[in-house]
Design a protein around this motif. Structure first.
Motif, PDB file in Angstrom:
ATOM      1  N   THR A  23       0.826  -1.212   0.000  1.00 50.47           N
ATOM      2  CA  THR A  23       0.000   0.000   0.000  1.00 50.47           C
ATOM      3  C   THR A  23       0.863   1.266   0.000  1.00 50.47           C
ATOM      4  N   VAL A  24       2.184   1.092   0.147  1.00 49.66           N
ATOM      5  CA  VAL A  24       3.088   2.248   0.118  1.00 49.66           C
ATOM      6  C   VAL A  24       3.348   2.646  -1.340  1.00 49.66           C
ATOM      7  N   MET A  72      -6.597   8.379   3.577  1.00 46.34           N
ATOM      8  CA  MET A  72      -7.862   8.167   4.303  1.00 46.34           C
ATOM      9  C   MET A  72      -8.511   6.847   3.918  1.00 46.34           C
ATOM     10  N   GLY A  74      -6.849   4.089   2.955  1.00 45.51           N
ATOM     11  CA  GLY A  74      -6.077   2.881   3.240  1.00 45.51           C
ATOM     12  C   GLY A  74      -4.711   2.747   2.590  1.00 45.51           C
ATOM     13  N   LEU A  75      -4.315   3.699   1.745  1.00 48.23           N
ATOM     14  CA  LEU A  75      -2.973   3.610   1.167  1.00 48.23           C
ATOM     15  C   LEU A  75      -2.000   4.409   2.044  1.00 48.23           C
ATOM     16  N   TYR A 109     -11.062   9.108  10.516  1.00 49.36           N
ATOM     17  CA  TYR A 109     -10.020   8.752   9.555  1.00 49.36           C
ATOM     18  C   TYR A 109      -8.638   8.961  10.150  1.00 49.36           C
ATOM     19  N   LYS A 110      -7.700   8.121   9.739  1.00 44.44           N
ATOM     20  CA  LYS A 110      -6.295   8.394  10.009  1.00 44.44           C
ATOM     21  C   LYS A 110      -5.614   8.675   8.675  1.00 44.44           C
ATOM     22  N   GLY A 142      -1.532  18.102  14.631  1.00 44.11           N
ATOM     23  CA  GLY A 142      -1.684  16.809  13.956  1.00 44.11           C
ATOM     24  C   GLY A 142      -0.528  16.395  13.080  1.00 44.11           C
ATOM     25  N   LEU A 143       0.397  17.318  12.819  1.00 45.74           N
ATOM     26  CA  LEU A 143       1.556  16.966  11.996  1.00 45.74           C
ATOM     27  C   LEU A 143       2.709  16.529  12.880  1.00 45.74           C
ATOM     28  N   LYS A 144       3.472  15.546  12.415  1.00 47.06           N
ATOM     29  CA  LYS A 144       4.774  15.280  13.005  1.00 47.06           C
ATOM     30  C   LYS A 144       5.818  15.882  12.059  1.00 47.06           C
ATOM     31  N   ASP A 164       4.518   5.104  10.211  1.00 45.86           N
ATOM     32  CA  ASP A 164       3.716   5.855  11.172  1.00 45.86           C
ATOM     33  C   ASP A 164       2.314   6.098  10.598  1.00 45.86           C
ATOM     34  N   ASP A 165       1.312   6.072  11.465  1.00 42.52           N
ATOM     35  CA  ASP A 165      -0.069   6.263  11.014  1.00 42.52           C
ATOM     36  C   ASP A 165      -0.492   7.724  10.955  1.00 42.52           C
ATOM     37  N   ASN A 166       0.466   8.631  11.126  1.00 39.39           N
ATOM     38  CA  ASN A 166       0.159  10.063  11.099  1.00 39.39           C
ATOM     39  C   ASN A 166       0.871  10.743   9.929  1.00 39.39           C
ATOM     40  N   PRO A 240       6.502  16.320  17.711  1.00 42.64           N
ATOM     41  CA  PRO A 240       6.728  16.915  19.025  1.00 42.64           C
ATOM     42  C   PRO A 240       8.209  16.877  19.402  1.00 42.64           C
TER      43      PRO A 240
ATOM     44  N   TYR B 146      -5.739   2.054  -7.846  1.00 41.25           N
ATOM     45  CA  TYR B 146      -4.485   1.459  -7.346  1.00 41.25           C
ATOM     46  C   TYR B 146      -4.729   0.030  -6.897  1.00 41.25           C
ATOM     47  N   ARG B 147      -5.812  -0.168  -6.143  1.00 46.92           N
ATOM     48  CA  ARG B 147      -6.099  -1.531  -5.659  1.00 46.92           C
ATOM     49  C   ARG B 147      -6.382  -2.478  -6.821  1.00 46.92           C
ATOM     50  N   ILE B 338      -5.961  13.953  17.997  1.00 47.60           N
ATOM     51  CA  ILE B 338      -4.931  14.722  17.288  1.00 47.60           C
ATOM     52  C   ILE B 338      -4.080  13.752  16.467  1.00 47.60           C
ATOM     53  N   PHE B 339      -3.676  12.673  17.117  1.00 50.61           N
ATOM     54  CA  PHE B 339      -2.850  11.678  16.424  1.00 50.61           C
ATOM     55  C   PHE B 339      -3.580  10.337  16.342  1.00 50.61           C
ATOM     56  N   ALA B 340      -3.122   9.506  15.442  1.00 48.48           N
ATOM     57  CA  ALA B 340      -3.805   8.238  15.172  1.00 48.48           C
ATOM     58  C   ALA B 340      -3.870   7.352  16.403  1.00 48.48           C
TER      59      ALA B 340
END
Lengths: 327, 342
Positions: A23-24, A72, A74-75, A109-110, A142-144, A164-166, A240, B146-147, B338-340
């Motif tokens: 998925t990457v 959002m 899944g990729l 969503y993540k 929300g950003l790293k 990472d999921d973010n 952070p 893509y899928r 904020i984060f996942a």
């Protein structure tokens, strides 16, 4: 062990993660057929095909938003910003959607995505191509935000960022792509949220990141000759911030100098000073000093450009002054 | 007053829709209308806050397009998103609770009127800034392709419907995404709800080519103009575009000529639109028109339609009770999401 250039270390990270997780995918300007402006995605197009290494039109805001939508659903997109200054054109998608959408959606969503590419002041690239946008983006929730500085941490951090999921803004430095280092043959991942103690010392804590780490280490050579013993911390994570590592160091040295390439006003250092005041004011024996770039558009002229960013001699002098205070 | 465009004619043969399908559409349109009317009431009674943009008058577009999709297809909306969310299957009580800022809202009270989300219903979101939802929708459509083509999942034929207004069709993201969608043959419908007004900016004053559907042609994409007050017409156009997208034949731009019966938002004094214009469009009320169609073609009796309206009124009343009685988010959860990992 194999001696690896930094841009190839990044390439290895992307290749390994694409092989590990289908998925990457990579998208951006000239990432595919051309292999990336700094060859970070060289040959990946041939290996993974045109959908997984997607050459986009020059439409930063839209392809960044597209990556948000793909994340959002899944990729795990990796955007290459051909130059990180171009992120200004994608500011809305990065701030509103990559950064804030998880929160405004109440966790619906993540958004696992990486936006990576070269930032920093290069060699006479002019103001627009010499930006340090990490400071602009640090206020976005929300950003790293991560900055790599060596082939070793570049590879390990990028792999961590991809997993990472973010949303992770991953800053490389245009002048560090050709750094060489022996990298382990085994797979490794470097955690995103840990600062790196580059040199342990007792006299003063120097907090730095990206290319300025190398300016600091040049200064350290001179300082060592003068019998000084600074501690050098590469922040790695700009957001952070790793206050465990920063705090432990302050409790040891009681003195802090920040060396950064971003501009002074509203910079990363400004945020660090405010946070140190909040957390460790009683530990300090001297006011925190920051050495930052001048608050000007980076000039084209080579001499003026050199004056714009912090040089090793200035770092050396700042450390000597602070230690001489003997408070 | 600007000369009105001639609405395209559409003759729907009665065989195109079953009584059951007719009632699904009718119920969805009534749900949208009644929900929005209740929002207006709550806003004016000081129970609902922020910017609230209502969809009255445009119901044929939401119902005609979204009810032609499968549940696993994606919907992407704007700040005027309540009714798209309802058509996509988000329960009225969770949308209403969101507008009340409650923990039971579809965005847990963190989003509000312009930020409705539901991953369960593949609602990609309400996007509050102009045009910013279009790239996100494009990403969902890219993901389907893509899928299917990169990961070899033959079942990945989901279509994305992306809604936005006439004002957005002058924004760069619109053109950039039409280009990429056509370039990569992505399964997406760009649905323009041309209601003639971007707050106070008349469409003709904002664009050099008011016929938005024609803008598809330069991308080699089908561009269709449809009477957005006729749910059967919208449905027919949408079904064709969805079939094309699902078959891997790429995107379609659909311009629905429609009208909002209220101001831009409930805060808009709505002083610029002429009485004559409003009356002309009110006379084309898509719900009244569809009622007449259903009765005329023996697809539903008036009594049945009243039963639908009564049932939906109960749904709305229940949604309001649910929203009012639901708890607010806990202050302890201020930093959650904020984060996942949160």
């Amino acid at each position: 062990m194999a001696e690896t250039l930094l841009f190839n270390a990044l390439r290895e990270a992307i290749d390994e993660e694409m092989g590990r997780d289908d998925t990457v995918f990579v998208l951006g300007e000239d990432v595919g057929v051309y292999g990336g402006s700094y060859k970070v995605t060289k040959d990946l197009y041939n290996k993974y095909g045109e959908l997984r290494v997607l050459d986009t039109p020059i439409a930063e805001n839209s392809f960044t938003g597209m990556a948000v939508g793909a994340a959002m659903t899944g990729l795990r997109p990796i955007i290459e910003g051909m130059n990180m200054g171009f992120l200004l054109l994608a500011f809305n998608q990065i701030a509103n959607n990559a950064g804030m959408l998880r929160y405004t959606s109440g966790g619906n969503y993540k958004i696992p995505m990486v936006i990576r590419g070269p930032g920093g002041v290069g060699r006479q690239l002019g103001a627009e191509h010499s930006q340090r946008l990490e400071a602009y983006f640090q206020a976005v929730p929300g950003l790293k935000i991560v900055a790599c500085s060596t082939p070793y941490n570049a590879k390990g951090l990028l792999k961590a960022a991809i997993r990472d999921d973010n949303p992770v803004l991953f800053f490389e430095h245009v002048l560090l792509y050709n750094l060489k280092e022996d990298l382990p043959n085994h797979e490794y991942v470097v955690p995103l949220d840990k600062a790196e103690i580059v040199r342990s010392g007792k006299d003063v804590t120097i907090l730095t990141y990206s290319r300025m780490r190398h300016h600091v280490m040049q200064a350290v050579k001179g300082l060592e000759k003068k019998g000084l013993d600074p501690e050098v911390i590469d922040l790695i994570s700009l957001k952070p911030l790793d206050f465990d590592t920063i705090g432990q160091s302050i409790k040891k040295t009681h003195r802090v100098i920040i060396v950064e390439e971003c501009m002074k006003t509203g910079g990363i250092g400004a945020e660090i000073i405010a946070s140190i005041n909040d957390r460790y004011f009683d530990e300090l024996d001297a006011p925190v000093v920051r050495l930052s770039s001048q608050d000007i558009p980076t000039p084209y002229n080579g001499k003026l450009e050199t004056l714009t960013i912090v040089q090793p001699k200035q770092i050396e002098a700042a450390v000597e002054n602070m230690v001489a205070l003997k408070v | 007053m600007v000369q009105e465009r001639t609405l395209p004619q559409f003759q729907a043969p009665p065989a195109q829709i079953s009584p059951e399908q007719g009632l699904v559409l009718y119920e969805d349109m009534i749900l949208g209308r009644f929900f929005e009317d209740k929002c207006a009431e709550m806003y004016y009674r000081g129970k609902m806050f922020g910017f609230v943009h209502l969809y009255n008058g445009q119901e044929a577009v939401s119902s005609g397009v979204i009810k032609s999709l499968r549940p696993d297809d994606y919907v992407c909306s704007t700040y005027r998103d309540h009714v798209h969310a309802l058509s996509a299957g988000v329960p009225a009580k969770n949308v209403m609770a969101e507008l009340f800022g409650k923990e039971t809202g579809c965005s847990k009270g963190r989003g509000g009127s312009m930020h409705l989300f539901s991953s369960e219903h593949n609602l990609l979101g309400g996007f509050a800034f102009i045009g910013e939802g279009i790239p996100v929708a494009l990403g969902a459509a890219f993901q389907s392709r893509y899928r299917r083509d990169a990961l070899g999942d033959a079942g990945a034929d989901q279509v994305t419907a992306c809604f936005f207004g006439d004002g957005t069709s002058n924004n760069g993201q619109f053109f950039e995404c039409l280009n990429m969608a056509a370039l990569w043959k992505l399964p997406i419908l760009f649905v323009v709800e041309n209601n003639k007004w971007a707050i106070g900016m008349a469409h003709e004053r904002a664009t050099s080519q008011p016929e938005i559907y024609k803008k598809a042609s330069v991308f080699g994409m089908p561009g269709i103009e449809v009477d957005g007050m006729d749910v059967m017409a919208v449905r027919a156009v949408a079904q064709e575009a969805i079939a094309r997208a699902r078959a891997g034949e790429g995107p379609t731009l659909i311009e629905c000529l429609t009208y909002r019966f209220r101001g831009h938002s409930l805060a808009d004094p709505d002083e610029l639109r002429s009485k004559a214009e409003k009356e002309a469009w009110l006379a084309r009320d898509p719900i009244k028109r569809f009622e007449a169609y259903l009765v005329e073609h023996n697809l539903a009796e008036k009594g049945t339609l009243k039963e639908v309206r009564d049932r939906i009124q109960t749904t709305i009343d229940d949604a309001l009770t649910f929203a009012e009685e639901s708890p607010e988010p806990s202050p302890d959860d201020l930093y959650k999401y904020i984060f996942a990992e949160d």
